[in-house]
Structures are given as C-alpha cells and as structure tokens.
Design a protein around this motif. Structure first.
Motif, mmCIF file in Angstrom:
data_model
loop_
_atom_site.group_PDB
_atom_site.id
_atom_site.type_symbol
_atom_site.label_atom_id
_atom_site.label_comp_id
_atom_site.label_asym_id
_atom_site.label_seq_id
_atom_site.Cartn_x
_atom_site.Cartn_y
_atom_site.Cartn_z
ATOM 1 N N VAL A 160 0.879 -1.172 0.000
ATOM 2 C CA VAL A 160 0.000 0.000 0.000
ATOM 3 C C VAL A 160 0.916 1.221 0.000
ATOM 4 O O VAL A 160 1.829 1.319 0.837
ATOM 5 N N GLY B 134 -3.983 5.878 1.302
ATOM 6 C CA GLY B 134 -3.217 4.807 0.684
ATOM 7 C C GLY B 134 -3.874 4.251 -0.563
ATOM 8 O O GLY B 134 -5.100 4.324 -0.729
ATOM 9 N N GLN C 74 -3.419 0.661 -3.147
ATOM 10 C CA GLN C 74 -2.784 -0.653 -3.230
ATOM 11 C C GLN C 74 -2.115 -0.843 -4.588
ATOM 12 O O GLN C 74 -2.734 -0.610 -5.641
#
Length: 122
Positions: free
Chosen positions: A93, A115, A117
């Motif tokens: 992340v 964040g 991924q």
C-alpha cells in the motif's frame, strides 16, 4: 485543513509501470516536503521518495532508485510517483505524506493519505 488523496494503484505484471497521484489540498507546495511511503503486510512502513517544497529536489530509497520518479504539478497541487520496472517486492500500500519544512528543518504534523494498493504479480 490538509488533505491528501492517493489514486492510481492497481494490479500490474512484473516489469510493468504505474503512475500514482496524490491530490493535496489545504497546503502550499512551496512550504511542504511531499513524500511517498509504502507498507507491505507484516512489514514496517518504509520511505520511498521525497520532493522538497522550495526547490523541488528529489531523493529516493536505494530499492527504487533508477526505477521510480517523483514529480509535482504545482498548479494542480498534485504529486506523482512514476513507477517503472515493477517487481513483486514492490507490492504494497503506497501512502502520500506531507510535512511543513523550512530548508532542511521540518516541523509540525505529518499528514497522510488513505493509501492506494499496488500489486505486482503475473
């Protein structure tokens, strides 16, 4: 109020590329250092790259040097992370971070995005 919103993550094959974006609001780019960090499951969050506020100079972790590039668009209040030659170990992340700096002295709160991924897998 400083807000950071990341985007651009996804699934990519080894050797592929992705560009992450971090849209910032509530701050002046000239007064903040913008950084990218990443965190893999079971590991500590690690620093990836920095772009300074006043000069726009850049620094990178050894693990990404030569493959990743951090940049900014001041007019759009956006910081980018161009990632080329992605490896499975880049899976994590990815977080955007901002902190107020004056020259080499940084102070005050760290601001973080939510964040995005990145998964590198065949």
């Amino acid at each position: 109020q400083v807000q950071l919103v990341e985007s651009g993550g996804g699934l990519v094959q080894p050797g592929g590329s992705l560009r992450l974006s971090c849209q910032a609001s509530g701050l002046a780019f000239s007064s903040y250092a913008l950084k990218w960090f990443r965190q893999s499951p079971g590991k500590e969050r690690e620093w990836v790259a920095t772009i300074t506020g006043a000069t726009g100079s850049t620094t990178y972790a050894d693990s990404v040097k030569g493959r990743f590039a951090i940049s900014r668009d001041i007019a759009e209040n956006t910081v980018y992370l161009q990632m080329n030659g992605l490896k499975p170990e880049d899976t994590a992340v990815y977080y955007c971070n901002a902190r107020r700096c004056s020259g080499s002295l940084c102070f005050g709160s760290h601001y973080w995005g939510q964040g995005t991924q990145v998964t590198v897998s065949s």
